[in-house]
Structures are given as structure tokens and as C-alpha cells.
Enzyme design. Structure first.
Site, PDB file in Angstrom:
ATOM      1  N   CYS A  71      13.959   1.717  33.481  1.00  0.00           N
ATOM      2  CA  CYS A  71      13.275   0.455  33.768  1.00  0.00           C
ATOM      3  C   CYS A  71      14.298  -0.609  34.178  1.00  0.00           C
ATOM      4  O   CYS A  71      15.336  -0.771  33.528  1.00  0.00           O
ATOM      5  CB  CYS A  71      12.529  -0.007  32.518  1.00  0.00           C
ATOM      6  SG  CYS A  71      11.748  -1.591  32.735  1.00  0.00           S
ATOM      7  N   CYS A  77      14.236  -7.234  28.723  1.00  0.00           N
ATOM      8  CA  CYS A  77      12.892  -7.199  28.120  1.00  0.00           C
ATOM      9  C   CYS A  77      12.976  -6.781  26.653  1.00  0.00           C
ATOM     10  O   CYS A  77      13.750  -5.898  26.290  1.00  0.00           O
ATOM     11  CB  CYS A  77      12.033  -6.204  28.899  1.00  0.00           C
ATOM     12  SG  CYS A  77      10.404  -5.968  28.192  1.00  0.00           S
ATOM     13  N   CYS A  80      11.086  -2.116  25.148  1.00  0.00           N
ATOM     14  CA  CYS A  80      11.638  -0.809  24.742  1.00  0.00           C
ATOM     15  C   CYS A  80      13.103  -0.980  24.349  1.00  0.00           C
ATOM     16  O   CYS A  80      13.838  -1.664  25.043  1.00  0.00           O
ATOM     17  CB  CYS A  80      11.616   0.167  25.917  1.00  0.00           C
ATOM     18  SG  CYS A  80      10.008   0.440  26.621  1.00  0.00           S
ATOM     19  N   CYS A 157       5.475  -1.532  34.164  1.00  0.00           N
ATOM     20  CA  CYS A 157       5.935  -1.182  32.819  1.00  0.00           C
ATOM     21  C   CYS A 157       5.658   0.303  32.634  1.00  0.00           C
ATOM     22  O   CYS A 157       4.508   0.743  32.700  1.00  0.00           O
ATOM     23  CB  CYS A 157       5.203  -2.007  31.760  1.00  0.00           C
ATOM     24  SG  CYS A 157       5.677  -1.467  30.103  1.00  0.00           S
ATOM     25  N   GLN A 284      -5.450   2.776  17.660  1.00  0.00           N
ATOM     26  CA  GLN A 284      -4.108   3.272  17.977  1.00  0.00           C
ATOM     27  C   GLN A 284      -3.860   3.159  19.480  1.00  0.00           C
ATOM     28  O   GLN A 284      -4.735   3.524  20.273  1.00  0.00           O
ATOM     29  CB  GLN A 284      -3.975   4.739  17.545  1.00  0.00           C
ATOM     30  CG  GLN A 284      -4.056   4.949  16.034  1.00  0.00           C
ATOM     31  CD  GLN A 284      -2.807   4.465  15.295  1.00  0.00           C
ATOM     32  OE1 GLN A 284      -1.801   4.076  15.898  1.00  0.00           O
ATOM     33  NE2 GLN A 284      -2.880   4.468  13.978  1.00  0.00           N
ATOM     34  N   TYR A 313      -7.782   0.653   4.700  1.00  0.00           N
ATOM     35  CA  TYR A 313      -7.219   0.045   5.922  1.00  0.00           C
ATOM     36  C   TYR A 313      -7.759   0.860   7.105  1.00  0.00           C
ATOM     37  O   TYR A 313      -7.009   1.430   7.888  1.00  0.00           O
ATOM     38  CB  TYR A 313      -5.688   0.039   5.905  1.00  0.00           C
ATOM     39  CG  TYR A 313      -5.097  -0.538   4.650  1.00  0.00           C
ATOM     40  CD1 TYR A 313      -4.798  -1.886   4.562  1.00  0.00           C
ATOM     41  CD2 TYR A 313      -4.865   0.273   3.540  1.00  0.00           C
ATOM     42  CE1 TYR A 313      -4.277  -2.420   3.395  1.00  0.00           C
ATOM     43  CE2 TYR A 313      -4.347  -0.251   2.363  1.00  0.00           C
ATOM     44  CZ  TYR A 313      -4.046  -1.602   2.303  1.00  0.00           C
ATOM     45  OH  TYR A 313      -3.523  -2.115   1.153  1.00  0.00           O
ATOM     46  N   GLU A 334     -11.974  -2.162   5.181  1.00  0.00           N
ATOM     47  CA  GLU A 334     -11.226  -2.765   6.295  1.00  0.00           C
ATOM     48  C   GLU A 334     -11.464  -4.280   6.265  1.00  0.00           C
ATOM     49  O   GLU A 334     -12.583  -4.738   6.067  1.00  0.00           O
ATOM     50  CB  GLU A 334     -11.711  -2.142   7.614  1.00  0.00           C
ATOM     51  CG  GLU A 334     -11.426  -2.930   8.866  1.00  0.00           C
ATOM     52  CD  GLU A 334      -9.945  -3.143   9.164  1.00  0.00           C
ATOM     53  OE1 GLU A 334      -9.142  -2.222   8.974  1.00  0.00           O
ATOM     54  OE2 GLU A 334      -9.612  -4.275   9.591  1.00  0.00           O
ATOM     55  N   ASP A 382      -3.632   3.553   5.404  1.00  0.00           N
ATOM     56  CA  ASP A 382      -2.964   3.340   6.704  1.00  0.00           C
ATOM     57  C   ASP A 382      -2.745   1.837   6.857  1.00  0.00           C
ATOM     58  O   ASP A 382      -3.376   1.188   7.697  1.00  0.00           O
ATOM     59  CB  ASP A 382      -3.856   3.906   7.821  1.00  0.00           C
ATOM     60  CG  ASP A 382      -3.209   3.820   9.192  1.00  0.00           C
ATOM     61  OD1 ASP A 382      -2.028   3.416   9.282  1.00  0.00           O
ATOM     62  OD2 ASP A 382      -3.887   4.136  10.186  1.00  0.00           O
ATOM     63  N   CYS A 409       3.446   2.850   9.641  1.00  0.00           N
ATOM     64  CA  CYS A 409       4.177   2.522  10.874  1.00  0.00           C
ATOM     65  C   CYS A 409       5.493   1.822  10.540  1.00  0.00           C
ATOM     66  O   CYS A 409       6.147   1.299  11.435  1.00  0.00           O
ATOM     67  CB  CYS A 409       3.317   1.659  11.788  1.00  0.00           C
ATOM     68  SG  CYS A 409       2.737   0.154  10.997  1.00  0.00           S
TER      69      CYS A 409
HETATM   70  C1  LIG Z   1      -2.465   0.292  11.029  1.00  0.00           C
HETATM   71  S1  LIG Z   1      -4.136  -0.211  11.146  1.00  0.00           S
HETATM   72  C2  LIG Z   1      -4.954   1.291  10.790  1.00  0.00           C
HETATM   73  C3  LIG Z   1      -6.361   1.405  11.261  1.00  0.00           C
HETATM   74  C4  LIG Z   1      -6.976   2.813  11.274  1.00  0.00           C
HETATM   75  N1  LIG Z   1      -6.687   3.549  10.085  1.00  0.00           N
HETATM   76  C5  LIG Z   1      -6.585   3.580  12.511  1.00  0.00           C
HETATM   77  O1  LIG Z   1      -5.947   4.624  12.421  1.00  0.00           O
HETATM   78  O2  LIG Z   1      -6.963   3.154  13.614  1.00  0.00           O
HETATM   79  C6  LIG Z   1      -4.275  -1.194   9.696  1.00  0.00           C
HETATM   80  C7  LIG Z   1      -5.630  -1.801   9.502  1.00  0.00           C
HETATM   81  O3  LIG Z   1      -5.624  -2.483   8.236  1.00  0.00           O
HETATM   82  C8  LIG Z   1      -6.387  -3.675   8.338  1.00  0.00           C
HETATM   83  N2  LIG Z   1      -5.926  -4.533   7.222  1.00  0.00           N
HETATM   84  C9  LIG Z   1      -4.841  -5.330   7.166  1.00  0.00           C
HETATM   85  N3  LIG Z   1      -4.715  -5.867   5.930  1.00  0.00           N
HETATM   86  C10 LIG Z   1      -5.746  -5.366   5.188  1.00  0.00           C
HETATM   87  C11 LIG Z   1      -6.144  -5.541   3.823  1.00  0.00           C
HETATM   88  N4  LIG Z   1      -5.459  -6.310   2.996  1.00  0.00           N
HETATM   89  N5  LIG Z   1      -7.244  -4.884   3.405  1.00  0.00           N
HETATM   90  C12 LIG Z   1      -7.963  -4.094   4.254  1.00  0.00           C
HETATM   91  N6  LIG Z   1      -7.617  -3.894   5.548  1.00  0.00           N
HETATM   92  C13 LIG Z   1      -6.526  -4.514   6.012  1.00  0.00           C
HETATM   93  C14 LIG Z   1      -6.104  -4.162   9.746  1.00  0.00           C
HETATM   94  O4  LIG Z   1      -7.132  -5.035  10.198  1.00  0.00           O
HETATM   95  C15 LIG Z   1      -6.049  -2.836  10.521  1.00  0.00           C
HETATM   96  O5  LIG Z   1      -7.314  -2.499  11.028  1.00  0.00           O
END
Ligand SMILES: C[S@@+](CC[C@H](N)C(=O)[O-])C[C@H]1O[C@@H](n2cnc3c(N)ncnc32)[C@H](O)[C@@H]1O
Length: 454
Positions: A71, A77, A80, A157, A284, A313, A334, A382, A409
């Protein structure tokens, strides 16, 4: 060690942002752009109590896996940070990165798998989000420069899907042609703050989100005309949305949203499931690797069809729905109400009859399941980059499911949380999955099993 001094460094590792790491005079020296096994000559640009930062002047011995970045804006930038390393080596370094944070906290595990990479690690992002800024009277589209908010413009990009990368720039040009201005951070003035576009990899459906700085733009007829014109030219544009953000923060989206053309959502497919996705719900960004991530979790958990599973989450319910054919019941939490709305549509769309999603924070809502006497056999979490909070960890330990699946992540917060969970759990496997090729980000699927005496 003093600022502006020049030293030769042996690079012994790469850190969390893929910066080179060397040791000199008992100091750790971070050297952006230097790669493990290299010898570089660098100038000290910053000295702190425990570490220093050096800038590469000359590479004295080049690593065999140093790559020419593809790139043209790689150096400036902030997107990356790993294009100067061959893709195979990026995968090795990501595993090393996970290993070193786990080892640092003495987290014991049975297996740390090799990073699962992509066959074609380019053009993989299904979501572009370009800041639009006015600088010296000129409106610009591009990414932020490293450690700054000034804009680096690019022709292409290479990690974004081409269709939406080009569409974002065409939409930007149209807005400017119609007299709209980019946002000026210094004066908090201007019209357009971001152009965000999502595209379903398998469905090709496109959602355009224009983040505006003034509420009156929600009623602007010129914007409606632009939306209709683009939708006429591209039949895959299924949704055109305005979002209002007047805050002085780094948040991209504000709380108010208005659909000005088409639907409030688009759909995409992961594995056998179709998911509704709205402007404000998490999904994702690498669809192909999301399937690898979820499939890895499905295979590593010992699911028999009899389990009660918590999907914490949960976003739009993607993980719980993906696992729903292997368990008896799914309960999800969520925080973003919009995403929960999508999760409930997703249950219906996929004829999933054994899942329930509720809105709220995990730390506050998890007790509702306890009060309803729902006892999980498996908990999947997650969380966002900050990881789990102590209260949620206490609840999870108290529920004592036979297995935990932790999708993370951020290896640093993963290691911290695994250390706490390992009082009652054995860590069976950690699998890094490369969701973000050519960047230093790494996602991990970890499976924990309840210790026998618990
Ligand atoms: C990394 S994403 C994972 C979403 C899903 N598991 C996926 O694979 O698409 C984290 C998620 O947690 C939610 N989140 C953040 N803080 C939270 C909390 N304290 N309680 C519940 N959800 C939360 C965010 O809105 C987001 O949708």
C-alpha cells in the site's frame, strides 16, 4: 540513554502493535518498523523511566521475512501495521504475542494452536468507515494518520471490499459537489463526520450510513436526492441511513438514526445462518473468518445437544444462533438494544426455536437468569476489548458451567481474565484466528473446562 543518541539494536521480539523490541543498557527499547531477528541503527526519540522509543535510521541486517508493503500510504496511514512482514510470519508473530501475554501472567494452558490464517488475506473487510474532515478549508476522505486525526487520502484500501471502498469515495464526491462540508474537529462545525458502508459478502446487500453533525440534515432534501440517485445506480443498496453525532468524542456513531431510503437492515450469511444487521449493531467485519471463528468454537466445545448455553455479549446473536443446533437452549445478553432487536429477528429468520435474547449489560442482567433458576452448562463470552468485569467473572464462577468458551479480540485482557477463571477451570485450548490480516490485531477462541474437584 538520552534523546537523539544513536545506537545499534538487535531486535529480539515484536510487541502488541508489531513494533520491534530490543534491550539496551537494561532498558526496553521499542522500535516501530523493526522486525524480530533484524539488526537496526536507530535514533532515540523518547526516554521514559523503564523504556525508550527509537526510530529506525538504517537496517543493518534485514529479516528474511521482511516484505515490501503493497500500500502506497503504509508509512503514514494508521490502518495496517504489519504489511512489512510476510503473511506467514504475521501468523507466527500473532501466536507469539498471545503466548507472551499468557506466559507473563503465568496462565497455564494445555494447547496454544497455530494461528488460523486466510487463504487470500486481502479485501476482506465488509465494513468501511471513513472519517470526513475539513482541513485548511478542504474536505477530505481517508483514514487517520498514525497517532493523529489528520487525514491520509488513499486511492484504494487493500483490506476493504473494493465495491464499498469505491462507493464511499463516490458518495463523498457527490456530497461535496452538492455543497456539504467535512467535519472540522477544531471548531465542531461542518456537515458530514463519517461515511460508513456495510456489505453482505454473500448477499451483496449494501447499507450506507452518513454520520451528520446537525439534526436539521435529517430533513435535507438534497441528501434524500443523493441517496435515491445512488440507489438507482446500484440496486444492491438496500438501506440508506443518517446518524446524528454532535459529541466531541472519538465515537463514530451517535444515538439518533433515521432510515431515509430502503430498509433498517441488510442481511449476510455465516455458515447455514442468515443474519439481519442494522447500522448500530456489531457484526464481525471479516465474514469468511467469522465462520472459521464460530466453527472453531463449535468444534472445540464438547456439545451434545443437551446443554443450556449462555451467549454473553451476543451482538446480533451470531454465536448463539450458530451453536443453537448443538445445544438444548440458548440465552443471550447484549447491551445495544438495536442488536437485540436484530437477534430476535435472526432467531425467527433461521427458525431457531430454542433461543432467547435480552437487552442490557451482562453485569446487571445475568442475575435475571439466576433468579429464573436457569443454570448454564456452557457459557460463551465475546466481550469488547476491555474484557470481562469482576462482577461478571464472579457470576460465571458462581454458575460453574462445565465449559466456558471465551472469544477475545484483546490478548492482554484475555490473559488477565483467564488468570482469574483458572482458579476453577483448566484451559484446554487457545486458538488464535486471524480476523484482521496485515494489522497487529488478533482474535482468540479459548475453551476452559471445569476442574474435577469443583
Ligand atoms: C466483540 S462484540 C461480539 C458480538 C457477537 N458475539 C459477534 O460475534 O458478533 C461485543 C458485543 O458486546 C456488546 N457489549 C459491550 N459491553 C457490554 C456489556 N457490558 N454487556 C453486554 N453487552 C455488551 C457490544 O455492543 C457488542 O455487540
Amino acid at each position: 540513554m538520552k534523546k537523539n543518541e544513536i545506537y545499534d539494536f538487535e531486535v529480539i521480539d515484536n510487541g502488541m502493535n508489531f513494533e520491534g523490541i530490543a534491550k539496551k543498557d537494561d532498558m526496553v527499547v521499542f522500535i516501530p518498523g523493526a522486525i524480530i531477528t533484524e539488526k537496526v541503527r536507530g535514533k532515540i526519540i523518547k526516554v521514559n523511566k523503564n523504556y525508550a522509543i527509537a526510530k529506525v535510521d538504517e537496517i543493518l541486517k534485514k529479516a528474511s521475512f521482511r516484505e515490501t508493503p503493497f500500500c502506497e500510504v503504509f508509512k503514514t496511514c494508521g490502518g495496517c501495521d504489519a504489511q512489512n512482514i510476510t503473511y506467514d510470519m504475521q501468523l507466527i508473530l500473532k501466536r507469539n504475542m498471545v503466548k507472551s501475554v499468557l506466559d507473563k501472567l503465568n496462565v497455564e494452558y494445555e494447547i496454544l494452536e497455530n494461528t488460523i490464517g486466510m487463504g487470500l488475506p486481502l479485501y476482506y473487510r465488509n465494513k468501511v468507515q471513513y472519517p470526513i474532515r475539513e482541513e485548511n478549508g478542504v474536505s477530505k476522505i481517508g483514514f487517520y494518520k498514525k497517532r493523529s486525526h489528520s487525514i491520509v487520502s488513499n486511492e484504494c484500501c487493500y483490506i476493504q471490499n473494493r465495491v464499498i471502498d469505491m462507493l464511499a469515495k463516490d458518495i463523498f464526491s457527490s456530497f461535496i459537489k452538492h455543497g456539504f462540508k467535512g467535519y472540522n474537529e477544531a471548531t465542531n462545525d461542518g456537515d458530514i463526520r463519517h461515511i460508513l458502508i456495510r456489505r453482505g459478502l454473500h448477499t451483496k446487500e449494501i447499507m450506507v450510513v452518513i454520520v451528520v453533525n446537525k439534526e436539521e440534515l435529517f430533513e435535507d432534501l438534497k441528501i434524500l436526492d443523493i441517496a435515491k440517485e445512488f440507489a438507482r445506480k446500484n440496486e444492491n443498496i438496500k438501506s440508506f441511513v443518517l446518524n446524528l453525532n454532535t459529541s466531541n468524542t472519538n465515537e463514530i456513531l451517535g444515538s439518533k438514526t433515521k432510515v431515509i431510503f430502503g430498509s433498517e437492515y441488510i442481511t449476510d450469511v455465516i455458515g447455514n445462518y442468515r443474519y439481519f444487521i442494522s447500522a448500530k449493531s456489531f457484526f464481525q467485519v471479516n465474514t469468511l473468518q467469522a465462520e472459521v471463528l464460530y466453527q472453531t468454537l463449535k468444534e472445540k466445545l464438547c456439545l451434545t445437544g443437551k446443554e443450556i448455553l449462555f451467549d454473553l455479549y451476543s451482538g446480533v446473536g451470531s454465536i448463539g444462533i450458530f451453536l443453537s443446533d448443538k445445544v438444548k437452549e440458548v440465552y443471550g445478553i447484549e447491551i445495544e438494544p438495536d442488536a437485540v432487536h436484530m437477534a430476535n429477528l435472526n432467531i425467527k429468520e433461521n427458525n431457531v426455536e430454542n433461543a432467547e435474547y435480552i437487552a442490557g449489560s451482562v453485569e446487571e442482567k445475568i442475575v435475571e437468569f439466576k433468579n429464573r433458576n436457569i443454570k448454564p452448562d456452557v457459557i460463551v463470552v465475546d466481550p469488547p476489548r476491555k474484557g470481562l468485569d469482576e462482577k461478571s467473572i464472579e457470576y460465571i464462577l458462581d454458575f460453574g458451567p462445565k465449559e466456558i468458551g471465551y472469544v477475545s479480540c484483546n490478548p492482554a485482557t484475555l490473559a488477565r481474565d483467564l488468570k482469574l477463571l483458572s482458579s476453577n477451570y483448566n484451559i484446554k485450548s487457545v486458538t488464535p484466528v486471524d480476523m484482521f490480516p496485515h494489522t497487529s490485531n488478533v482474535e482468540c477462541v479459548t475453551v476452559l473446562q471445569l476442574k474435577e474437584n469443583m
